[in-house]
Motif scaffolding. Sequence first.
Motif, PDB file in Angstrom:
ATOM      1  N   ARG A 235       0.865  -1.186   0.000  1.00 54.75           N
ATOM      2  CA  ARG A 235       0.000   0.000   0.000  1.00 54.75           C
ATOM      3  C   ARG A 235       0.898   1.232   0.000  1.00 54.75           C
ATOM      4  NH1 ARG A 235       0.301  -2.306   4.623  1.00 54.75           N
ATOM      5  NH2 ARG A 235      -1.496  -3.620   4.167  1.00 54.75           N
ATOM      6  N   GLY A 236       0.317   2.371  -0.315  1.00 53.12           N
ATOM      7  CA  GLY A 236       1.087   3.607  -0.239  1.00 53.12           C
ATOM      8  C   GLY A 236       0.444   4.735  -1.016  1.00 53.12           C
ATOM      9  N   TRP A 237       0.911   5.926  -0.770  1.00 51.05           N
ATOM     10  CA  TRP A 237       0.395   7.113  -1.442  1.00 51.05           C
ATOM     11  C   TRP A 237       1.553   7.960  -1.975  1.00 51.05           C
ATOM     12  CZ3 TRP A 237       2.366  11.550   0.539  1.00 51.05           C
ATOM     13  CH2 TRP A 237       2.770  11.549   1.869  1.00 51.05           C
ATOM     14  N   LEU A 238       1.212   8.818  -2.915  1.00 51.01           N
ATOM     15  CA  LEU A 238       2.181   9.702  -3.558  1.00 51.01           C
ATOM     16  C   LEU A 238       1.548  11.068  -3.736  1.00 51.01           C
ATOM     17  CD1 LEU A 238       4.798  10.231  -5.347  1.00 51.01           C
ATOM     18  CD2 LEU A 238       3.410   9.411  -7.267  1.00 51.01           C
ATOM     19  N   ARG A 239       2.299  12.112  -3.435  1.00 47.35           N
ATOM     20  CA  ARG A 239       1.878  13.474  -3.771  1.00 47.35           C
ATOM     21  C   ARG A 239       2.866  14.002  -4.801  1.00 47.35           C
ATOM     22  NH1 ARG A 239       1.766  15.940   1.107  1.00 47.35           N
ATOM     23  NH2 ARG A 239       3.864  16.799   0.908  1.00 47.35           N
ATOM     24  N   PHE A 240       2.349  14.307  -5.988  1.00 51.24           N
ATOM     25  CA  PHE A 240       3.243  14.746  -7.065  1.00 51.24           C
ATOM     26  C   PHE A 240       2.480  15.585  -8.073  1.00 51.24           C
ATOM     27  CE2 PHE A 240       5.602  14.331 -11.043  1.00 51.24           C
ATOM     28  CZ  PHE A 240       6.905  14.560 -10.613  1.00 51.24           C
ATOM     29  N   ASP A 241       2.982  16.781  -8.316  1.00 54.82           N
ATOM     30  CA  ASP A 241       2.458  17.683  -9.338  1.00 54.82           C
ATOM     31  C   ASP A 241       3.482  17.722 -10.463  1.00 54.82           C
ATOM     32  OD1 ASP A 241       1.632  19.724 -10.960  1.00 54.82           O
ATOM     33  OD2 ASP A 241       1.342  21.182  -9.369  1.00 54.82           O
ATOM     34  N   PRO A 242       3.161  17.217 -11.655  1.00 60.59           N
ATOM     35  CA  PRO A 242       4.132  17.208 -12.747  1.00 60.59           C
ATOM     36  C   PRO A 242       4.693  18.575 -13.084  1.00 60.59           C
ATOM     37  CG  PRO A 242       2.280  15.791 -13.279  1.00 60.59           C
ATOM     38  CD  PRO A 242       1.907  16.532 -12.023  1.00 60.59           C
ATOM     39  N   GLN A 243       3.947  19.633 -12.769  1.00 60.68           N
ATOM     40  CA  GLN A 243       4.398  20.983 -13.076  1.00 60.68           C
ATOM     41  C   GLN A 243       5.217  21.613 -11.942  1.00 60.68           C
ATOM     42  OE1 GLN A 243       3.867  21.863 -16.189  1.00 60.68           O
ATOM     43  NE2 GLN A 243       2.701  19.962 -16.424  1.00 60.68           N
ATOM     44  N   ASP A 244       5.081  21.084 -10.757  1.00 59.13           N
ATOM     45  CA  ASP A 244       5.753  21.668  -9.591  1.00 59.13           C
ATOM     46  C   ASP A 244       6.124  20.548  -8.616  1.00 59.13           C
ATOM     47  OD1 ASP A 244       6.688  23.097  -7.439  1.00 59.13           O
ATOM     48  OD2 ASP A 244       4.770  24.053  -6.967  1.00 59.13           O
TER      49      ASP A 244
END
Length: 206
Positions: free
Chosen positions: A59-68
């Motif tokens: 399990r797991g989560w990711l926070r990622f904005d391709p622009q920032d």
Amino acid sequence: MSCLRPTRWLWCLAAMLLPLAAARAAENTWRYDTVHSQVVFSISHNGYSRPFGRLHIARGWLRFDPQDWSSAATELDIDLAGVDMGDADWNKAVCKSSLLDCAGQRQAHFVSTGVERKDDRHGVLHGQLTLHGVTRPLDLAFTFNRAARTIYETHEVIGFSATAMLDRNDYGITANPNSIGAQVSVWLELEAVRDDHAMTSGKENP
């Protein structure tokens, strides 16, 4: 509280911006696709070869904005008990308490501490890996592959490839030093699905 008073306008501005910041963060959260994400590792066997083993993300989560990339972060659990060396007896041997200790430490845990962007597609993710009851710093060199909707337009997916190198002795896994190498090469192929509740949800893949 009047926002017209000079001493109050900063508080009012913050009150208006905080919900927007929270909404933006939610828009850039992803839940790992545990079917299409894999961890592969390789280690020396008596100096003759470097066999491969495979692990899965539980399990797991990711926070990622391709622009920032400035707010990028992740946290995930790796299922050690599901280790696959290509042979049932070998799997049992690797799971013994002197090695992975799958019964006592079923999962390895990684949490990021920061990200270093190299260019539009490459970076280094800094973090902490807990393995065999020991927590140590670990850096992952990664490539941002793609973020797009699936061909059936059912959901949005993001993908990464990453590599790392660790010393098993650093995690107290010291058994069989004459037959098992110390340096472990690790490759990660990761996919995650857009999920605004990924950081608080325990949901598995649909």
